[in-house]
Design an enzyme around this catalytic site. Structure first.
Site, PDB file in Angstrom:
ATOM      1  N   VAL A 179       0.822  -1.210   0.000  1.00  0.00           N
ATOM      2  CA  VAL A 179       0.000   0.000   0.000  1.00  0.00           C
ATOM      3  C   VAL A 179       0.855   1.258   0.000  1.00  0.00           C
ATOM      4  O   VAL A 179       0.425   2.330  -0.431  1.00  0.00           O
ATOM      5  CB  VAL A 179      -0.938  -0.006   1.236  1.00  0.00           C
ATOM      6  CG1 VAL A 179      -0.134   0.136   2.526  1.00  0.00           C
ATOM      7  CG2 VAL A 179      -2.003   1.070   1.147  1.00  0.00           C
ATOM      8  N   LYS A 180       2.093   1.154   0.449  1.00  0.00           N
ATOM      9  CA  LYS A 180       2.956   2.327   0.597  1.00  0.00           C
ATOM     10  C   LYS A 180       3.369   2.951  -0.737  1.00  0.00           C
ATOM     11  O   LYS A 180       3.845   4.087  -0.765  1.00  0.00           O
ATOM     12  CB  LYS A 180       4.201   1.954   1.403  1.00  0.00           C
ATOM     13  CG  LYS A 180       3.920   1.451   2.814  1.00  0.00           C
ATOM     14  CD  LYS A 180       3.375   2.537   3.706  1.00  0.00           C
ATOM     15  CE  LYS A 180       3.292   2.078   5.152  1.00  0.00           C
ATOM     16  NZ  LYS A 180       2.822   3.139   6.058  1.00  0.00           N
ATOM     17  N   ASP A 181       3.201   2.211  -1.843  1.00  0.00           N
ATOM     18  CA  ASP A 181       3.510   2.800  -3.155  1.00  0.00           C
ATOM     19  C   ASP A 181       2.698   4.074  -3.386  1.00  0.00           C
ATOM     20  O   ASP A 181       3.180   5.035  -3.988  1.00  0.00           O
ATOM     21  CB  ASP A 181       3.190   1.808  -4.273  1.00  0.00           C
ATOM     22  CG  ASP A 181       4.130   0.628  -4.313  1.00  0.00           C
ATOM     23  OD1 ASP A 181       5.072   0.585  -3.492  1.00  0.00           O
ATOM     24  OD2 ASP A 181       3.927  -0.258  -5.153  1.00  0.00           O
ATOM     25  N   ALA A 209       4.123   6.991  -1.208  1.00  0.00           N
ATOM     26  CA  ALA A 209       5.506   7.300  -1.590  1.00  0.00           C
ATOM     27  C   ALA A 209       5.528   8.192  -2.824  1.00  0.00           C
ATOM     28  O   ALA A 209       6.233   9.214  -2.865  1.00  0.00           O
ATOM     29  CB  ALA A 209       6.280   6.011  -1.845  1.00  0.00           C
TER      30      ALA A 209
END
Length: 453
Positions: free
Chosen positions: A43-45, A48
């Site tokens: 999910v951090k894409d 970021a």
């Protein structure tokens, strides 16, 4: 032709997948927002890329610059993909509790990785918070991301993850459940969903050793709650600005063991090969099932991929060492499974006390059986050696036979744990197990304690 111009254009639009076997007792429709479909497998894409784009827009990040961030691994991966496409250098600062796979993956995509100790205060100059902040101040043309307090984190989920969930459920979502770390996901998604329907309940998954649950319920930041924990990606010993507690309806805490066990169960019972926080999230959902009704639509977000945890939660030896593996343990042979392939460390009667001490230090053990040409004849342990040295500081050159105690009792591999426990309770520091192949293995107090449920 339909294609993406670069890997960053594939971020988002992840599927909702129905959870089945593990939620049979939950009286609601449970759907997983499956974030491993992002190119960086987490999910951090989303955040970021958003944080980088916003920093580019206002001039904080300049061409050819160096991106610096403290990360548990997933944000680092998202930053790495964007850095490659956009031409930036990346330094990731991580705590040493993170999996080796996460560190290796970041290095594989060109990031420089610095590892810092976990068991220090956030303000300690060695902590990954402090090191990443310092590097951002010292390195020319660099930008310190600070995902914990960077508003673009929550904004990314307000603009993408929240709208996707709303559209995919046709506005029927009643509960959103997610592990909380930086707070960006729960705050961004929660804000969007509550604007669409104020009755949607937002639940955070916390872990023991973290401060979120008590702070949300009492407003008290209790430092006594802070201690080291194993679960990765959720929980904090700080209060990130991205955690909007006013949006969150409640928290539930999940133990390290439950998080690890349910991570395995997701893979084996649902075919969902996911990371550690997914195990915590589904167990937390089960703890909250009394809040759900028959027609409710519960969405749980799964953060990252299981490939980053193959040396941990998906490794039975790792699980067994921590007492996380639910095995039927009833006899002596069950107790030695974790070290059955290792040789029994012994010392001979004519060897010196210093040799025994050296062996204890080398193998990190406290008890050693003593042998002579006839077989097992005695034992030495750290308490006996400690007492000997109190009497005479030159005991290091004394033969083992002069300080050894009686030999440890020898039991069959079928001997019950209850009988072994009685022998240890009677004053024996350890028990030896005679195996069918003629070899012996040692059982210590720790072996017994580690299998207590």
């Amino acid at each position: 032709m339909k294609y993406a111009n670069n890997i960053l254009e594939t971020i988002g639009n992840t599927p909702l997948v129905k959870v089945n076997a593990l939620v049979e007792d939950v009286d609601a429709l449970v759907l997983a927002k499956y974030e491993t479909f992002n190119p960086g497998n987490s999910v951090k894409d989303r955040m970021a890329l958003k944080m980088i784009e916003d920093a580019e827009a206002d001039g904080r990040l300049k061409p050819g610059g160096t991106i610096i961030e403290g990360t548990s691994g997933n944000t680092g991966m998202g930053l790495a993909l964007a850095a490659i496409v956009k031409g930036y250098k990346l330094i990731c600062v991580m705590a040493d509790k993170q999996s080796k796979e996460k560190i290796d993956i970041l290095r594989a995509v060109g990031a420089k990785v610095m590892v810092c100790p976990t068991n220090v205060e956030p303000e300690d100059p060695r902590s990954y918070y402090s090191v990443s902040k310092r590097l951002g101040e010292e390195i020319p043309n660099s930008w310190y991301v600070n995902q914990y307090d960077n508003p673009s984190n929550a904004k990314a989920h307000y603009e993408s993850t929240g709208p996707e969930i709303w559209e995919q459920t046709e506005g029927k979502i009643t509960h959103f459940i997610v592990g909380v770390g930086t707070g960006g996901t729960i705050s961004g998604v929660g804000k969007y969903l509550k604007e669409k329907n104020p009755n949607v309940k937002i639940w955070g998954i916390d872990t023991y050793g973290s401060v979120f649950k008590k702070y949300h319920e009492t407003g008290v930041f209790d430092e006594n709650e802070i201690y080291s924990y194993i679960t990765e990606g959720i929980g904090e010993d700080i209060l990130p600005k991205n955690v909007d507690f006013s949006i969150i309806d409640g928290f539930t805490k999940v133990t390290d063991k439950d998080a690890a066990v349910y991570t395995q169960r997701l893979a084996k019972e649902e075919g969902m090969f996911l990371g550690n926080s997914a195990g915590a999230a589904i167990k937390g959902l089960l703890q909250l099932k009394k809040h759900f009704k028959k027609d409710d639509v519960v969405v749980v977000l799964f953060h990252d991929h299981g490939s980053r945890y193959v040396g941990k939660m998906f490794n039975d030896d790792w699980m067994r060492e921590r007492g996380f593996l639910d095995e039927n343990v009833s006899t002596a042979v069950d107790l030695i499974k974790g070290h059955q392939d290792k040789p029994l460390i012994t010392v001979k009667t004519e060897e010196l006390v210093s040799h025994a001490i050296e062996r204890m230090r080398k193998y990190n053990i406290s008890q050693i059986p003593v042998m002579d040409s006839e077989g097992l004849v005695g034992s030495v342990d750290e308490s006996a050696l400690f007492a000997a040295f109190l009497d005479d500081k030159n005991k290091g050159d004394t033969p083992i036979k002069d300080v050894m105690k009686e030999a440890y009792p020898i039991v069959k591999d079928t001997t019950s744990i209850e009988d072994i426990s009685k022998l240890i309770k009677e004053g024996n520091q350890a028990v030896l197990v005679a195996l069918e192949n003629g070899k012996h293995h040692i059982i210590t107090k720790y072996d017994v304690i580690s299998h207590i449920k």
